[in-house]
Scaffold this motif. Structure first.
Motif, PDB file in Angstrom:
ATOM      1  N   LYS A 191       0.836  -1.200   0.000  1.00 54.55           N
ATOM      2  CA  LYS A 191       0.000   0.000   0.000  1.00 54.55           C
ATOM      3  C   LYS A 191       0.873   1.253   0.000  1.00 54.55           C
ATOM      4  O   LYS A 191       1.942   1.273   0.588  1.00 54.55           O
ATOM      5  CB  LYS A 191      -0.882   0.033   1.251  1.00 54.55           C
ATOM      6  CG  LYS A 191      -1.929  -1.055   1.295  1.00 54.55           C
ATOM      7  CD  LYS A 191      -2.748  -0.925   2.554  1.00 54.55           C
ATOM      8  CE  LYS A 191      -4.205  -0.842   2.178  1.00 54.55           C
ATOM      9  NZ  LYS A 191      -5.059  -0.598   3.317  1.00 54.55           N
ATOM     10  N   SER A 192       0.367   2.291  -0.638  1.00 48.94           N
ATOM     11  CA  SER A 192       1.063   3.575  -0.581  1.00 48.94           C
ATOM     12  C   SER A 192       0.322   4.565   0.314  1.00 48.94           C
ATOM     13  O   SER A 192       0.900   5.542   0.768  1.00 48.94           O
ATOM     14  CB  SER A 192       1.224   4.167  -1.986  1.00 48.94           C
ATOM     15  OG  SER A 192      -0.032   4.338  -2.587  1.00 48.94           O
ATOM     16  N   VAL A 193      -0.958   4.292   0.569  1.00 46.90           N
ATOM     17  CA  VAL A 193      -1.770   5.147   1.430  1.00 46.90           C
ATOM     18  C   VAL A 193      -2.374   4.279   2.528  1.00 46.90           C
ATOM     19  O   VAL A 193      -2.915   3.205   2.248  1.00 46.90           O
ATOM     20  CB  VAL A 193      -2.891   5.846   0.625  1.00 46.90           C
ATOM     21  CG1 VAL A 193      -3.781   6.674   1.526  1.00 46.90           C
ATOM     22  CG2 VAL A 193      -2.291   6.703  -0.484  1.00 46.90           C
ATOM     23  N   MET A 194      -2.273   4.754   3.766  1.00 54.55           N
ATOM     24  CA  MET A 194      -2.810   4.010   4.899  1.00 54.55           C
ATOM     25  C   MET A 194      -4.114   4.651   5.370  1.00 54.55           C
ATOM     26  O   MET A 194      -4.209   5.876   5.446  1.00 54.55           O
ATOM     27  CB  MET A 194      -1.824   4.030   6.065  1.00 54.55           C
ATOM     28  CG  MET A 194      -0.469   3.456   5.767  1.00 54.55           C
ATOM     29  SD  MET A 194      -0.552   1.713   5.365  1.00 54.55           S
ATOM     30  CE  MET A 194       0.762   1.650   4.173  1.00 54.55           C
ATOM     31  N   ASN A 195      -5.092   3.807   5.687  1.00 55.44           N
ATOM     32  CA  ASN A 195      -6.336   4.316   6.265  1.00 55.44           C
ATOM     33  C   ASN A 195      -6.286   4.156   7.786  1.00 55.44           C
ATOM     34  O   ASN A 195      -5.289   3.672   8.334  1.00 55.44           O
ATOM     35  CB  ASN A 195      -7.558   3.614   5.650  1.00 55.44           C
ATOM     36  CG  ASN A 195      -7.556   2.116   5.904  1.00 55.44           C
ATOM     37  OD1 ASN A 195      -7.107   1.642   6.941  1.00 55.44           O
ATOM     38  ND2 ASN A 195      -8.083   1.354   4.945  1.00 55.44           N
ATOM     39  N   ASN A 196      -7.345   4.553   8.469  1.00 60.59           N
ATOM     40  CA  ASN A 196      -7.354   4.484   9.936  1.00 60.59           C
ATOM     41  C   ASN A 196      -7.199   3.060  10.451  1.00 60.59           C
ATOM     42  O   ASN A 196      -6.548   2.835  11.473  1.00 60.59           O
ATOM     43  CB  ASN A 196      -8.625   5.123  10.496  1.00 60.59           C
ATOM     44  CG  ASN A 196      -8.588   6.628  10.432  1.00 60.59           C
ATOM     45  OD1 ASN A 196      -7.526   7.223  10.318  1.00 60.59           O
ATOM     46  ND2 ASN A 196      -9.746   7.262  10.508  1.00 60.59           N
ATOM     47  N   GLU A 197      -7.803   2.109   9.769  1.00 62.08           N
ATOM     48  CA  GLU A 197      -7.667   0.709  10.193  1.00 62.08           C
ATOM     49  C   GLU A 197      -6.218   0.255  10.081  1.00 62.08           C
ATOM     50  O   GLU A 197      -5.696  -0.401  10.984  1.00 62.08           O
ATOM     51  CB  GLU A 197      -8.566  -0.193   9.354  1.00 62.08           C
ATOM     52  CG  GLU A 197      -8.510  -1.650   9.782  1.00 62.08           C
ATOM     53  CD  GLU A 197      -9.406  -2.561   8.956  1.00 62.08           C
ATOM     54  OE1 GLU A 197      -9.331  -3.780   9.189  1.00 62.08           O
ATOM     55  OE2 GLU A 197     -10.158  -2.074   8.096  1.00 62.08           O
ATOM     56  N   ASP A 198      -5.554   0.623   8.976  1.00 64.77           N
ATOM     57  CA  ASP A 198      -4.137   0.284   8.813  1.00 64.77           C
ATOM     58  C   ASP A 198      -3.308   0.896   9.941  1.00 64.77           C
ATOM     59  O   ASP A 198      -2.448   0.228  10.527  1.00 64.77           O
ATOM     60  CB  ASP A 198      -3.593   0.802   7.474  1.00 64.77           C
ATOM     61  CG  ASP A 198      -4.203   0.114   6.273  1.00 64.77           C
ATOM     62  OD1 ASP A 198      -4.400  -1.117   6.310  1.00 64.77           O
ATOM     63  OD2 ASP A 198      -4.481   0.825   5.287  1.00 64.77           O
ATOM     64  N   LEU A 199      -3.558   2.171  10.236  1.00 62.21           N
ATOM     65  CA  LEU A 199      -2.786   2.861  11.281  1.00 62.21           C
ATOM     66  C   LEU A 199      -3.009   2.221  12.650  1.00 62.21           C
ATOM     67  O   LEU A 199      -2.075   2.123  13.449  1.00 62.21           O
ATOM     68  CB  LEU A 199      -3.145   4.346  11.308  1.00 62.21           C
ATOM     69  CG  LEU A 199      -2.778   5.129  10.046  1.00 62.21           C
ATOM     70  CD1 LEU A 199      -3.265   6.565  10.150  1.00 62.21           C
ATOM     71  CD2 LEU A 199      -1.286   5.076   9.773  1.00 62.21           C
ATOM     72  N   HIS A 200      -4.218   1.770  12.904  1.00 70.35           N
ATOM     73  CA  HIS A 200      -4.519   1.088  14.165  1.00 70.35           C
ATOM     74  C   HIS A 200      -3.736  -0.233  14.254  1.00 70.35           C
ATOM     75  O   HIS A 200      -3.146  -0.538  15.293  1.00 70.35           O
ATOM     76  CB  HIS A 200      -6.027   0.847  14.271  1.00 70.35           C
ATOM     77  CG  HIS A 200      -6.450   0.261  15.567  1.00 70.35           C
ATOM     78  ND1 HIS A 200      -6.680   1.019  16.686  1.00 70.35           N
ATOM     79  CD2 HIS A 200      -6.667  -1.025  15.929  1.00 70.35           C
ATOM     80  CE1 HIS A 200      -7.025   0.225  17.687  1.00 70.35           C
ATOM     81  NE2 HIS A 200      -7.041  -1.026  17.252  1.00 70.35           N
TER      82      HIS A 200
END
Length: 78
Positions: free
Chosen positions: A45-54
């Motif tokens: 992935k090149s962009v992280m969403n909130n779930e990824d950050l969690h």
């Protein structure tokens, strides 16, 4: 009480010794940065969403605690 005294000693050292505190801060931060990069590479992935950050934050916390407790070393190739 022994554990409580140990934690109190650690807190006091972190509050009164700026260099010691900075060492802890740097290690916590690097755990996050390392896990962010590893996760990004694993997921492609090149962009992280909130779930990824969690997920990354939890992996980083676990990684930091594992290093602190000598439970694991840095994975091969990392």
């Amino acid at each position: 009480m022994k554990l409580e005294k140990s934690i109190d000693n650690l807190k006091k050292a972190l509050q009164t010794d700026a260099e010691y505190r900075n060492t802890w801060k740097a290690n916590i931060a690097m755990s996050y940065i390392d896990n962010y990069g590893w996760y990004k590479g694993e997921k492609g992935k090149s962009v992280m969403n909130n779930e990824d950050l969690h997920i990354i934050a939890n992996k980083a916390a676990d990684y930091f605690l594992g290093l602190l407790c000598d439970e694991h070393k840095t994975p091969k190739g990392r």
